[in-house]
Design a protein around this motif. Structure first.
Motif, mmCIF file in Angstrom:
data_model
loop_
_atom_site.group_PDB
_atom_site.id
_atom_site.type_symbol
_atom_site.label_atom_id
_atom_site.label_comp_id
_atom_site.label_asym_id
_atom_site.label_seq_id
_atom_site.Cartn_x
_atom_site.Cartn_y
_atom_site.Cartn_z
ATOM 1 N N GLU A 45 -0.661 -10.463 21.310
ATOM 2 C CA GLU A 45 0.441 -10.618 22.250
ATOM 3 C C GLU A 45 1.742 -10.063 21.689
ATOM 4 N N ASN A 46 2.001 -10.311 20.411
ATOM 5 C CA ASN A 46 3.220 -9.828 19.761
ATOM 6 C C ASN A 46 2.899 -9.030 18.498
ATOM 7 N N ALA A 47 1.742 -8.389 18.468
ATOM 8 C CA ALA A 47 1.325 -7.636 17.288
ATOM 9 C C ALA A 47 0.937 -6.214 17.690
ATOM 10 N N TYR A 48 1.306 -5.268 16.830
ATOM 11 C CA TYR A 48 1.050 -3.856 17.092
ATOM 12 C C TYR A 48 0.540 -3.198 15.811
ATOM 13 N N ARG A 49 -0.080 -2.031 15.976
ATOM 14 C CA ARG A 49 -0.560 -1.272 14.824
ATOM 15 C C ARG A 49 -0.351 0.210 15.093
ATOM 16 N N ILE A 50 0.246 0.889 14.124
ATOM 17 C CA ILE A 50 0.382 2.334 14.160
ATOM 18 C C ILE A 50 -0.650 2.878 13.189
ATOM 19 N N SER A 51 -1.512 3.777 13.655
ATOM 20 C CA SER A 51 -2.526 4.398 12.805
ATOM 21 C C SER A 51 -2.253 5.897 12.769
ATOM 22 N N MET A 52 -2.130 6.429 11.549
ATOM 23 C CA MET A 52 -1.852 7.857 11.372
ATOM 24 C C MET A 52 -2.978 8.502 10.590
ATOM 25 N N ALA A 53 -3.417 9.689 11.039
ATOM 26 C CA ALA A 53 -4.454 10.446 10.348
ATOM 27 C C ALA A 53 -3.788 11.313 9.284
ATOM 28 N N ILE A 54 -3.953 10.913 8.024
ATOM 29 C CA ILE A 54 -3.289 11.622 6.928
ATOM 30 C C ILE A 54 -4.288 11.955 5.825
ATOM 31 N N ALA A 55 -5.340 12.672 6.192
ATOM 32 C CA ALA A 55 -6.378 13.044 5.228
ATOM 33 C C ALA A 55 -5.763 13.851 4.089
ATOM 34 N N GLY A 56 -6.181 13.538 2.880
ATOM 35 C CA GLY A 56 -5.712 14.264 1.710
ATOM 36 C C GLY A 56 -4.511 13.637 1.021
ATOM 37 N N PHE A 57 -3.872 12.639 1.644
ATOM 38 C CA PHE A 57 -2.714 11.983 1.039
ATOM 39 C C PHE A 57 -3.146 10.671 0.402
ATOM 40 N N GLY A 58 -2.566 10.377 -0.749
ATOM 41 C CA GLY A 58 -2.821 9.110 -1.427
ATOM 42 C C GLY A 58 -1.605 8.211 -1.334
ATOM 43 N N GLU A 59 -1.726 7.018 -1.880
ATOM 44 C CA GLU A 59 -0.629 6.055 -1.830
ATOM 45 C C GLU A 59 0.632 6.593 -2.492
ATOM 46 N N LYS A 60 0.474 7.318 -3.571
ATOM 47 C CA LYS A 60 1.642 7.829 -4.294
ATOM 48 C C LYS A 60 2.337 8.967 -3.562
ATOM 49 N N ASP A 61 1.681 9.544 -2.563
ATOM 50 C CA ASP A 61 2.256 10.644 -1.786
ATOM 51 C C ASP A 61 3.034 10.166 -0.569
ATOM 52 N N LEU A 62 3.014 8.866 -0.291
ATOM 53 C CA LEU A 62 3.601 8.318 0.937
ATOM 54 C C LEU A 62 4.786 7.412 0.643
ATOM 55 N N THR A 63 5.764 7.443 1.534
ATOM 56 C CA THR A 63 6.917 6.548 1.472
ATOM 57 C C THR A 63 7.120 5.956 2.856
ATOM 58 N N GLY A 118 -8.693 7.870 5.034
ATOM 59 C CA GLY A 118 -7.828 8.919 5.557
ATOM 60 C C GLY A 118 -6.899 8.488 6.668
ATOM 61 N N LEU A 119 -6.870 7.187 6.971
ATOM 62 C CA LEU A 119 -5.977 6.654 7.998
ATOM 63 C C LEU A 119 -4.989 5.688 7.368
ATOM 64 N N LEU A 120 -3.726 5.817 7.748
ATOM 65 C CA LEU A 120 -2.695 4.874 7.338
ATOM 66 C C LEU A 120 -2.458 3.926 8.501
ATOM 67 N N HIS A 121 -2.670 2.632 8.266
ATOM 68 C CA HIS A 121 -2.458 1.603 9.292
ATOM 69 C C HIS A 121 -1.198 0.820 8.927
ATOM 70 N N VAL A 122 -0.230 0.790 9.833
ATOM 71 C CA VAL A 122 0.998 0.020 9.639
ATOM 72 C C VAL A 122 0.994 -1.082 10.683
ATOM 73 N N ASP A 123 0.995 -2.340 10.223
ATOM 74 C CA ASP A 123 0.956 -3.491 11.128
ATOM 75 C C ASP A 123 2.366 -3.999 11.393
ATOM 76 N N LEU A 124 2.658 -4.240 12.675
ATOM 77 C CA LEU A 124 3.967 -4.693 13.119
ATOM 78 C C LEU A 124 3.820 -5.986 13.915
ATOM 79 N N VAL A 125 4.829 -6.849 13.811
ATOM 80 C CA VAL A 125 4.825 -8.118 14.542
ATOM 81 C C VAL A 125 6.213 -8.339 15.127
ATOM 82 N N ARG A 126 6.246 -8.779 16.386
ATOM 83 C CA ARG A 126 7.516 -9.156 17.004
ATOM 84 C C ARG A 126 7.674 -10.659 16.858
ATOM 85 N N GLU A 127 8.723 -11.062 16.152
ATOM 86 C CA GLU A 127 9.021 -12.482 15.958
ATOM 87 C C GLU A 127 10.405 -12.760 16.510
#
Length: 153
Positions: A45-63, A118-127
């Motif tokens: 109800e108040n939760a969302y997820r952004i999923s990005m296809a970023i094949a080839g990138f690691g954690e250290k390559d992302l901000t 290869g997917l970055l999932h960012v979880d969002l919540v509306r509070e």
């Protein structure tokens, strides 16, 4: 996309600067590129997820950064010293840098980010804060009212 000149509205409105800035940002967000592709889905109800296809990138390559209701995801491939790669005959996996921005609504917070397959999932919540939630007001009748002091004239 067409560009609109909002400058005449600035001189006749007060307090709408943020709205006009959001409109300007939305017209300049993607610059015509669709890289990297992403999905936005509602997971509750108040939760969302952004999923990005970023094949080839690691954690250290992302901000990932949130500032003034703008979620910014920046990716830049770093070249590792000492690691030799063979000659690339065909490059089908994009490793170019990217900067993707999402305008967040008020009271939307980032809960976490996960990189898997290869997917970055960012979880969002509306509070919504308690002070802004609807509340019930008790209604009293006149018979419940007490007379504190009554003097004869």
């Amino acid at each position: 996309m067409r560009q609109y000149d909002l400058s005449p509205l600035y001189r006749s409105t007060v307090g709408f600067d943020r709205l006009f800035n959001m409109m300007d940002q939305m017209s300049n967000v993607d610059n015509g590129t669709g890289y990297p592709p992403y999905n936005i889905e509602r997971t509750g109800e108040n939760a969302y997820r952004i999923s990005m296809a970023i094949a080839g990138f690691g954690e250290k390559d992302l901000t990932i950064e949130v500032k003034e209701n703008v979620l910014s995801i920046h990716g830049e491939k770093t070249v590792e010293d000492g690691k030799e790669r063979g000659e690339v005959l065909y490059r089908g996996i994009a490793e170019r840098s990217f900067d993707r921005r999402f305008q967040l609504a008020d009271h939307v917070e980032v809960r976490g980010a996960v990189l898997e397959n290869g997917l970055l999932h960012v979880d969002l919540v509306r509070e919504i804060p308690e002070a802004l939630k609807p509340r019930t007001i008790q209604i009293s009748t006149k018979t419940d009212a007490k007379v504190i002091d009554q003097k004869a004239a």
